[in-house]
Scaffold this motif. Sequence first.
Motif, PDB file in Angstrom:
ATOM      1  N   SER A 172      -4.317   0.156   8.996  1.00  0.00           N
ATOM      2  CA  SER A 172      -4.427   1.604   9.206  1.00  0.00           C
ATOM      3  C   SER A 172      -3.604   2.377   8.200  1.00  0.00           C
ATOM      4  N   GLY A 173      -4.263   3.221   7.455  1.00  0.00           N
ATOM      5  CA  GLY A 173      -3.562   4.070   6.501  1.00  0.00           C
ATOM      6  C   GLY A 173      -2.994   5.314   7.139  1.00  0.00           C
ATOM      7  N   GLU A 174      -3.652   5.796   8.223  1.00  0.00           N
ATOM      8  CA  GLU A 174      -3.228   7.102   8.748  1.00  0.00           C
ATOM      9  C   GLU A 174      -3.577   7.367  10.205  1.00  0.00           C
ATOM     10  N   HIS A 175      -4.379   6.532  10.832  1.00  0.00           N
ATOM     11  CA  HIS A 175      -4.748   6.809  12.220  1.00  0.00           C
ATOM     12  C   HIS A 175      -3.759   6.230  13.216  1.00  0.00           C
ATOM     13  N   GLY A 176      -3.034   5.193  12.805  1.00  0.00           N
ATOM     14  CA  GLY A 176      -2.092   4.556  13.705  1.00  0.00           C
ATOM     15  C   GLY A 176      -2.684   3.330  14.384  1.00  0.00           C
ATOM     16  N   VAL A 194       0.826  -1.203   0.000  1.00  0.00           N
ATOM     17  CA  VAL A 194       0.000   0.000   0.000  1.00  0.00           C
ATOM     18  C   VAL A 194       0.864   1.258   0.000  1.00  0.00           C
ATOM     19  N   LYS A 234       0.618   3.979   1.696  1.00  0.00           N
ATOM     20  CA  LYS A 234       0.936   4.544   2.999  1.00  0.00           C
ATOM     21  C   LYS A 234       0.393   3.586   4.045  1.00  0.00           C
ATOM     22  N   SER A 235       0.944   3.620   5.227  1.00  0.00           N
ATOM     23  CA  SER A 235       0.462   2.790   6.322  1.00  0.00           C
ATOM     24  C   SER A 235       0.945   3.429   7.604  1.00  0.00           C
ATOM     25  N   ALA A 236       0.132   3.331   8.641  1.00  0.00           N
ATOM     26  CA  ALA A 236       0.502   3.943   9.925  1.00  0.00           C
ATOM     27  C   ALA A 236       0.609   2.864  10.998  1.00  0.00           C
ATOM     28  N   THR A 237       1.099   1.681  10.616  1.00  0.00           N
ATOM     29  CA  THR A 237       1.107   0.568  11.562  1.00  0.00           C
ATOM     30  C   THR A 237       2.512   0.088  11.879  1.00  0.00           C
ATOM     31  N   GLY A 238       3.008   0.527  12.994  1.00  0.00           N
ATOM     32  CA  GLY A 238       4.282  -0.005  13.483  1.00  0.00           C
ATOM     33  C   GLY A 238       5.477   0.768  12.971  1.00  0.00           C
TER      34      GLY A 238
END
Lengths: 459, 459
Positions: free
Chosen positions: B413-417, A182, A184-188
Amino acid sequence: MSRPVDAAIAAIREFLGERLTTNAGLREHHSHGQDTQPPVSPDAVAFIETSEEAGRVLAICNTHGVPVVPFGTGSSLEGHVTPVRGGISLDLSRMTQVLEVNAADMDCRVQAGVTHRTLNAHLRDQGLFFPVDPGADASIGGMCATRASGTNAVRYGTIRENVLGLTVALADGRVIRTGGRVRKSATGYDLTHLFVGSEGTLGVITEIQLRLHGIPEAASAAICQFETLGDAVETVIAVMQAGIPVARIELLDDVQMGACIAYSKLEDALPLPTLFFEFHGTEASVAEQATSAEEIAGSFGARGFRWATGQEERNKLWRARHDAYWACLALKPGHKGIATDAIVPISRLAEAILGAQDDIAASGLTAPIVGHVGDGNFHTVILVPPEPDGIARAWELDKKIVARALALGGSCSGEHGVGIGKREFLEVEHGAETLAVMRSVKTTLDPRGILNPGKIFLN
Amino acid sequence: MSRPVDAAIAAIREFLGERLTTNAGLREHHSHGQDTQPPVSPDAVAFIETSEEAGRVLAICNTHGVPVVPFGTGSSLEGHVTPVRGGISLDLSRMTQVLEVNAADMDCRVQAGVTHRTLNAHLRDQGLFFPVDPGADASIGGMCATRASGTNAVRYGTIRENVLGLTVALADGRVIRTGGRVRKSATGYDLTHLFVGSEGTLGVITEIQLRLHGIPEAASAAICQFETLGDAVETVIAVMQAGIPVARIELLDDVQMGACIAYSKLEDALPLPTLFFEFHGTEASVAEQATSAEEIAGSFGARGFRWATGQEERNKLWRARHDAYWACLALKPGHKGIATDAIVPISRLAEAILGAQDDIAASGLTAPIVGHVGDGNFHTVILVPPEPDGIARAWELDKKIVARALALGGSCSGEHGVGIGKREFLEVEHGAETLAVMRSVKTTLDPRGILNPGKIFLN
């Protein structure tokens, strides 16, 4: 008594067979990159073909405390591939599979030995391209390891912005995947970007998920020349500040341009400070960008603004640019070249480049200047006289150029990496505490210090 | 016997004075973000004003083994700011200085408590803007910590692509600087991007060097509506694959659009699947992009393609989009909202969104869909009925949507964490070995586990 490396070689040979070699010629080939660091041969070369094999070699070497130095195409300019403490040169050049291309998502997955030219040849009929082009036909794995970029970075970003995920073999043999597909990702934690630029000191990158871009509908290139280097640099600054989305903007000083004219047979060009431009987009937007750039260049006295819209003409121009390093070496047969790689905020570019030119003049050496100036990045190819003090004089000049870049808020390397030759600048650039944090990460991931020892950090 | 936290509070009060508070109202304010996690009050709130104060608080808490939880504006949607194990809420909202703006280099340095709207107000008269806009007026520090993005990311990247460097206070009180001002650098480990997205678990981000962008010469927005959600999604995919450099492309399903019409008084719009577009560039390129997008949308049966070129009209449209979350909550008074944040490769977007719609229908819950679909990222705001099993039903639906996204090669999660609510998905998304490497980095930088415990990792 057998050395630890002999035990490691025996264990690796068990599963790699003839792909583990101690052949003197191959060891010599793996003793150096394209730099002036003293060559050191590895004890053996392991030609791996899979991530799993990378893990097995590493696990064995970790057990025996034997250094492992990744090797792609050997185009490093900073000694990255030199096994300064011997051990195993882990050659990934046979890992040449393009594993998948997801055209609709504009991404792909490649093995680390795929070069950017091979990848682009593979992609061409799908209307896609991979934009990062450091000049040499480097492997994608090596480009990730050194955080490479090149002429297109001003528009498309460096390798950092074009890597979505990695497969990495760790020091203890574990093989992990980082990131994903993907956008973007906000995981880890962002392990992908921790490994990008780690120069083989935190793990061996074996596969890469890359972002691709659509081949633009239209492209045009242009060349224009200036009376003074200052005018050329001011043009670059003005073009960038005007927000023109140039695909490439390259500066060559009079010495470099003279070398390129001789080496690449650039007719109609003069040995003057020169800018090469390239614009990408739709027909209309390319024309609009080009007109804006030409107007700005004109206001700084540019002469001979010439267009190359045909593919062949554009290729000739960019081939000349990519051959700049060889053109430099051809200026002074028998000299070697040391490429500086300083980068500064663009507002300080004139100061940095004109200052470098003064330093070069004072040194008495020949050192053409060429650079990815849209990013604030420029190279000088310092030609090392074949004399006893030649290399020392060249390094002295290199240090002056780096010191000025650092004083102007810049970095000692925009794209070549630290390797061996730039280790001494890191504490000044980052500070001792920050360097200590980097070292603690290194110790965590490579407690026995087997991964490309002697690079990035002094001692 | 006094608790460790009492000793820490006493020591912090010595230098913060009244800026260290145990006031019940302030503790309650720091007990939660904008999410449905159970609130937990910190033992005290420390309002710091400098990086050095952050370091001093951390050093004290590290000595006493007391948790430290950074707090910006409290707009987290994943429980990041909830001090689940008590300790000190480290409030950075008073760190509101814009430390420098380098207009020529298009960068700036801000303290972590500056919000993106405040920054943009500060920048406006210099022709520059900071593009990352997660909707809420979040602090830049919080946006870095959670790797935030928003509507503009499809063109300008997420916060990750717009951070050049950081100042970070570490668990043991050391304050380091990472990165720098240059556009690219190949020197040493990318600690900047290790801290971006680390959710306060590796260090406290106190200052940020940001990339800025020139305010585009022209901008226009458009809205168009579709008979089916599938047609809207297919339009997005086709626009992205055509390489149109949209600045924003947002999808609202029929339920969300109905909510927005009611909440934001959008005249002339129908409760149908809808796309909001925005284009940036020169006058000519904006017109060209818009024409191309309109043609594509038309081929998927778009109706009512309407343009908003005036600033006021555009603002109204985007205000409606940014208020989508509140519009959802207004649909069902007394319900809380759980925002899902799945992201998939764009080729799988139709599958992911239409599948989510089926899951929502089967659940019997109301859950409007809205998303940054140019990145493949979409949210459902699951409205939690005020009934005993309401939250359980909502989480069950959330898990189904996440599971499908992961199966399609996406991220939870794309952006929230990750925060609290998404910890359980991390092993499936990244794999156990990769998660183990993340944990080892955590242990290295925060050996006593004082930094935002209970986030990202289970246990």
